[in-house]
Design a protein around this motif. Structure first.
Motif, PDB file in Angstrom:
ATOM      1  N   ARG A  74       0.827  -1.221   0.000  1.00  0.00           N
ATOM      2  CA  ARG A  74       0.000   0.000   0.000  1.00  0.00           C
ATOM      3  C   ARG A  74       0.855   1.262   0.000  1.00  0.00           C
ATOM      4  N   VAL A  75       2.042   1.186   0.569  1.00  0.00           N
ATOM      5  CA  VAL A  75       2.916   2.351   0.650  1.00  0.00           C
ATOM      6  C   VAL A  75       3.202   2.897  -0.751  1.00  0.00           C
ATOM      7  N   LYS A  76       3.302   2.009  -1.737  1.00  0.00           N
ATOM      8  CA  LYS A  76       3.614   2.421  -3.111  1.00  0.00           C
ATOM      9  C   LYS A  76       2.540   3.318  -3.715  1.00  0.00           C
ATOM     10  N   ASP A  77       1.349   3.331  -3.128  1.00  0.00           N
ATOM     11  CA  ASP A  77       0.286   4.223  -3.609  1.00  0.00           C
ATOM     12  C   ASP A  77       0.550   5.674  -3.201  1.00  0.00           C
ATOM     13  N   THR A 135       4.104   6.906  -2.333  1.00  0.00           N
ATOM     14  CA  THR A 135       5.479   7.353  -2.573  1.00  0.00           C
ATOM     15  C   THR A 135       6.234   6.290  -3.357  1.00  0.00           C
ATOM     16  N   ASP A 136       7.282   6.724  -4.031  1.00  0.00           N
ATOM     17  CA  ASP A 136       8.177   5.790  -4.718  1.00  0.00           C
ATOM     18  C   ASP A 136       9.312   5.337  -3.813  1.00  0.00           C
ATOM     19  N   ASN A 137       9.395   5.912  -2.622  1.00  0.00           N
ATOM     20  CA  ASN A 137      10.475   5.597  -1.695  1.00  0.00           C
ATOM     21  C   ASN A 137      10.261   4.194  -1.107  1.00  0.00           C
ATOM     22  N   PRO A 138      11.151   3.243  -1.381  1.00  0.00           N
ATOM     23  CA  PRO A 138      10.995   1.890  -0.827  1.00  0.00           C
ATOM     24  C   PRO A 138      11.271   1.821   0.671  1.00  0.00           C
ATOM     25  N   ARG A 139      11.763   2.927   1.262  1.00  0.00           N
ATOM     26  CA  ARG A 139      12.071   2.960   2.694  1.00  0.00           C
ATOM     27  C   ARG A 139      11.059   3.815   3.464  1.00  0.00           C
ATOM     28  N   ALA A 140       9.855   3.922   2.939  1.00  0.00           N
ATOM     29  CA  ALA A 140       8.807   4.723   3.584  1.00  0.00           C
ATOM     30  C   ALA A 140       7.804   3.829   4.303  1.00  0.00           C
ATOM     31  N   VAL A 183       4.716   8.537   5.291  1.00  0.00           N
ATOM     32  CA  VAL A 183       3.752   9.166   4.399  1.00  0.00           C
ATOM     33  C   VAL A 183       2.345   8.892   4.912  1.00  0.00           C
ATOM     34  N   LEU A 184       1.426   9.768   4.551  1.00  0.00           N
ATOM     35  CA  LEU A 184       0.030   9.607   4.939  1.00  0.00           C
ATOM     36  C   LEU A 184      -0.827  10.377   3.955  1.00  0.00           C
TER      37      LEU A 184
END
Length: 159
Positions: free
Chosen positions: A68-71, A73-78, A118-119
């Motif tokens: 879901r994080v990919k929705d 940010t593109d940051n893989p460390r987020a 991110v949020l």
């Protein structure tokens, strides 16, 4: 994690269930977030967090490491922060701000491989936007659409 100022962040455990069962949000707030009882599932990709003060559960949120994080940010460390709220009976006491301020150190300790949170926040939820901005979250200028309409995407780079 004890951090002073009477606010601590704790991973959810079943012992907190009774503290959260009387958690209440008025409808105008509940439409923007999930109540703790609806977001307590713990997985390796989803960690519910309880904001505690003086032995009482005053707030709640969930940290995600899932796809879901990919929705957002593109940051893989987020990490993705969702379902953030403060129990209605505890609002106006600074717990939202204090909980978010503690989050930086909490993530650095518990999730050291991550460097961003991110949020998304509904464009109509001005009180939440102000709290996030006050503690250093930045509106990325990106948005997405959720079940309650347009959501602004915010980011916080961990120090």
């Amino acid at each position: 994690m004890k951090t002073g100022n009477e606010v601590e962040l704790h991973f959810y455990e079943s012992e907190y269930f009774d503290l959260l069962k009387n958690y209440h949000l008025p409808e105008e707030q509940a439409r923007f977030t999930a109540l703790p009882a609806d977001a307590l599932e713990v997985t390796h990709e989803k960690q519910p967090i309880v904001i505690m003060s003086d032995g009482e559960a005053v707030g709640f949120f969930v940290l995600h490491t899932s796809s879901r994080v990919k929705d957002y940010t593109d940051n893989p460390r987020a990490l993705l922060l969702t379902a953030f709220s403060v129990n209605h009976s505890q609002q106006g006491k600074g717990y939202a701000q204090k909980g978010l301020e503690r989050l930086n150190a909490f993530v650095r300790k518990e999730f050291p491989e991550y460097n961003e949170i991110v949020l998304s926040v509904n464009k109509l939820n001005n009180p939440a936007q102000k709290v996030y901005e006050k503690v250093g979250y930045q509106n990325t200028g990106r948005s997405r659409f959720g079940k309650m309409g347009e959501q602004f995407i915010y980011s916080f780079l961990l120090k």
